[in-house]
Motif scaffolding. Structure first.
Motif, short mmCIF file in Angstrom:
data_model
loop_
_atom_site.label_atom_id
_atom_site.label_comp_id
_atom_site.label_asym_id
_atom_site.label_seq_id
_atom_site.Cartn_x
_atom_site.Cartn_y
_atom_site.Cartn_z
N THR A 1 -5.58 3.73 -5.23
CA THR A 1 -6.92 3.19 -5.47
C THR A 1 -7.27 3.20 -6.95
OG1 THR A 1 -7.64 3.94 -3.28
CG2 THR A 1 -9.36 3.43 -4.87
N TRP A 2 -6.85 4.24 -7.67
CA TRP A 2 -7.15 4.33 -9.10
C TRP A 2 -6.34 3.34 -9.93
CZ3 TRP A 2 -6.25 10.31 -8.92
CH2 TRP A 2 -7.37 10.93 -8.35
N HIS A 3 -5.03 3.27 -9.68
CA HIS A 3 -4.13 2.59 -10.60
C HIS A 3 -3.81 1.14 -10.22
CE1 HIS A 3 -3.66 6.29 -12.71
NE2 HIS A 3 -3.09 6.91 -11.71
N GLN A 4 -3.85 0.81 -8.91
CA GLN A 4 -3.49 -0.53 -8.48
C GLN A 4 -4.41 -1.60 -9.10
OE1 GLN A 4 -3.93 -4.07 -6.41
NE2 GLN A 4 -5.32 -2.47 -5.77
N PRO A 5 -5.74 -1.41 -9.13
CA PRO A 5 -6.59 -2.46 -9.73
C PRO A 5 -6.36 -2.64 -11.23
CG PRO A 5 -7.88 -0.99 -8.33
CD PRO A 5 -6.55 -0.34 -8.53
N ARG A 6 -5.75 -1.65 -11.86
CA ARG A 6 -5.46 -1.74 -13.30
C ARG A 6 -4.09 -2.36 -13.58
NH1 ARG A 6 -8.36 2.86 -12.21
NH2 ARG A 6 -10.17 3.27 -13.55
N GLY A 7 -3.40 -2.75 -12.50
CA GLY A 7 -2.10 -3.37 -12.67
C GLY A 7 -0.98 -2.40 -12.95
N HIS A 8 -1.11 -1.17 -12.43
CA HIS A 8 -0.11 -0.14 -12.70
C HIS A 8 0.51 0.37 -11.40
CE1 HIS A 8 -2.51 0.81 -16.60
NE2 HIS A 8 -1.62 -0.15 -16.80
N LEU A 9 1.62 1.07 -11.54
CA LEU A 9 2.21 1.77 -10.42
C LEU A 9 1.45 3.07 -10.17
CD1 LEU A 9 6.04 1.22 -11.04
CD2 LEU A 9 4.43 -0.18 -9.75
N LEU A 10 1.89 3.85 -9.20
CA LEU A 10 1.12 5.03 -8.80
C LEU A 10 1.02 6.09 -9.88
CD1 LEU A 10 2.26 5.56 -5.09
CD2 LEU A 10 0.38 4.18 -5.97
N ASP A 11 1.90 6.06 -10.88
CA ASP A 11 1.82 7.03 -11.97
C ASP A 11 0.95 6.55 -13.12
OD1 ASP A 11 3.41 5.07 -13.06
OD2 ASP A 11 5.08 6.40 -13.57
N GLY A 12 0.30 5.39 -12.95
CA GLY A 12 -0.61 4.90 -13.98
C GLY A 12 0.06 4.14 -15.10
N ALA A 13 1.30 3.70 -14.90
CA ALA A 13 2.02 2.99 -15.95
C ALA A 13 2.65 1.73 -15.39
CB ALA A 13 3.10 3.89 -16.55
N ASN B 1 0.83 -1.20 0.00
CA ASN B 1 0.00 0.00 0.00
C ASN B 1 0.87 1.26 0.00
OD1 ASN B 1 -2.08 1.74 2.38
ND2 ASN B 1 -2.33 1.70 0.17
N PRO B 2 1.68 1.45 -1.07
CA PRO B 2 2.42 2.71 -1.17
C PRO B 2 1.43 3.85 -1.36
CG PRO B 2 2.55 1.53 -3.24
CD PRO B 2 1.86 0.62 -2.26
N TYR B 3 1.86 5.06 -1.08
CA TYR B 3 0.92 6.18 -1.12
C TYR B 3 1.63 7.42 -1.61
CZ TYR B 3 3.30 6.75 3.34
OH TYR B 3 4.26 6.84 4.30
N CYS B 4 0.85 8.35 -2.14
CA CYS B 4 1.42 9.55 -2.75
C CYS B 4 1.80 10.60 -1.71
CB CYS B 4 0.47 10.14 -3.78
SG CYS B 4 -1.02 10.92 -3.06
N GLY B 5 1.05 10.65 -0.58
CA GLY B 5 1.35 11.61 0.47
C GLY B 5 0.66 12.95 0.36
N HIS B 6 -0.08 13.19 -0.74
CA HIS B 6 -0.66 14.54 -0.90
C HIS B 6 -2.08 14.55 -1.47
CE1 HIS B 6 0.29 14.01 -5.14
NE2 HIS B 6 1.52 13.71 -4.80
#
Length: 374
Positions: free
Chosen positions: A110-122, A89-94
């Motif tokens: 929450t947005w990107h993890q279910p899509r199989g991506h890192l926090l930047d959406g890739a 559960n890494p997090y952006c902090g902001h």
């Protein structure tokens, strides 16, 4: 470019396939970890069996530990050679939730993890020309993983990797539920439904904070024995046993002060509401299919009971992972006893087969080993 072996799930219901994967250039904030140990978790099995939907192909695994191999731009507070445990559960902090001290709900996660991506959406992973998806922003069933800086948590070098990896999911979730979420009070009566990896660690957490009577509840006799090993005073749940009556008899008819459901069954959830005393605290840790209905007797929810759902034991990984590692090194936390088997990556499907049969607490895969040990 890093080229390595990984266990890849290509299709629901099929065995994982060992294949070659590459990671290209690290992006800003990335940490490349050489994975030395990775625990097999029931959440992985849910993806394999199709009860938890993720895009394919995907590298599973979210309970990993290893050595920092390289860092991306902007990573200055962790260095090559550091020993780390991955946080799923890494997090952006902001974002909205991070600013409210709820990193478990971090919006990019929450947005990107279910899509199989890192926090930047890739994704950073490829198999030939095809993208490979990340799982829980970790993907530790592989020789390497690339994670965000907030997902790489430094731990003492003295703790062995096969024990350190367990901290990243099952240990944190269970111990944290007792210590951080429920804040069990010294002398309290605690009941734990389900004595698998998470439930056993709830028992350990309750003991760490000085709980009075701890009751382990499980249908399986071997797991009831393990509950006692990990600190339970009483073990219940044998066929035909009235657990509700047993708990009430132990607590002057009231019920337990704190109840933790870690079995992940509709029956377990219902039992948990019945054995929590009026004014007591109930924590749901287990889970069923997200579309499944669970019913309760309304009267069992009354009496000012406090009900909480926790996914990660109130984790603040930078605070909690080093503390848990130190508890182990100081002899206050059992980790060796959680490990049922150690396997090389090539035998990962054997580990999941044993999990389906209920024969394991934790199997640990060691991706750089050729043989493993029972």
């Amino acid at each position: 470019m890093t080229d390595f072996q990984a266990a890849i799930l290509h299709q629901v219901g099929q065995p994982l396939a060992i294949g070659r994967v590459t990671i290209g250039r690290l992006e800003r904030g990335d940490v490349l970890v050489r994975i030395m140990a990775s625990g097999l978790c029931h959440t992985d099995l849910e993806v394999i069996d199709g009860s938890l939907a993720y895009p394919m192909p995907i590298i599973l695994g979210h309970e990993g530990a290893g050595v920092v191999e390289a860092v991306g731009e902007g990573v200055e507070d962790i260095a090559v050679g550091d020993h780390v445990v991955a946080s799923w559960n890494p997090y952006c902090g902001h974002c909205f939730y991070c600013r409210r001290d709820q990193p478990i709900l971090c919006e990019p996660f929450t947005w990107h993890q279910p899509r199989g991506h890192l926090l930047d959406g890739a994704s950073r992973l490829r198999a030939g020309a095809k993208a490979v998806h990340h799982f829980s922003v970790v993907s530790s069933h592989a020789q390497y993983a690339v994670v965000p800086r907030s997902g790489a948590i430094r731990v003492p070098r003295e703790i062995p990797f096969d024990r350190a990896c367990l901290i990243g999911c099952g240990v944190m979730t269970g111990v944290g539920a007792a210590v951080r979420v429920a804040a069990v009070q010294a002398g309290a009566t605690v009941a734990v439904i389900g004595c698998g990896a998470v439930g056993l660690n709830v028992i350990q957490g309750a003991r760490l904070v000085g709980a009075g009577t701890v009751i382990g509840i499980d249908r399986d006799a071997a797991r009831r024995d393990l509950a006692r090993t990990f600190g339970a005073d009483l073990a219940m749940g044998a066929a035909g046993e009235d657990v509700d009556a047993g708990v009430k008899a132990t607590t002057a008819g009231r019920g337990a002060d704190y109840v933790f459901e870690a079995a992940g069954s509709a029956e377990g959830f219902r039992l948990a509401t019945e054995i929590t005393r009026p004014g007591g605290q109930l924590v749901f840790l287990g889970k069923v299919n997200v579309a499944q209905d669970v019913s309760f007797r309304w009267g069992a929810l009354m009496g000012e009971k406090k009900i909480t759902r926790s996914s990660y034991g109130g984790a603040r990984p930078e605070r909690d992972f080093p503390w848990l590692a130190r508890c182990y090194l100081d002899g206050r936390l059992k980790l060796d006893e959680l490990i049922t088997a150690r396997l090389p990556l090539a035998r990962i499907n054997d580990g999941f087969d044993a999990m389906r049969r209920g024969h394991t607490i934790r199997t640990v895969v060691q991706p750089w080993d050729a043989v493993g040990s029972p």
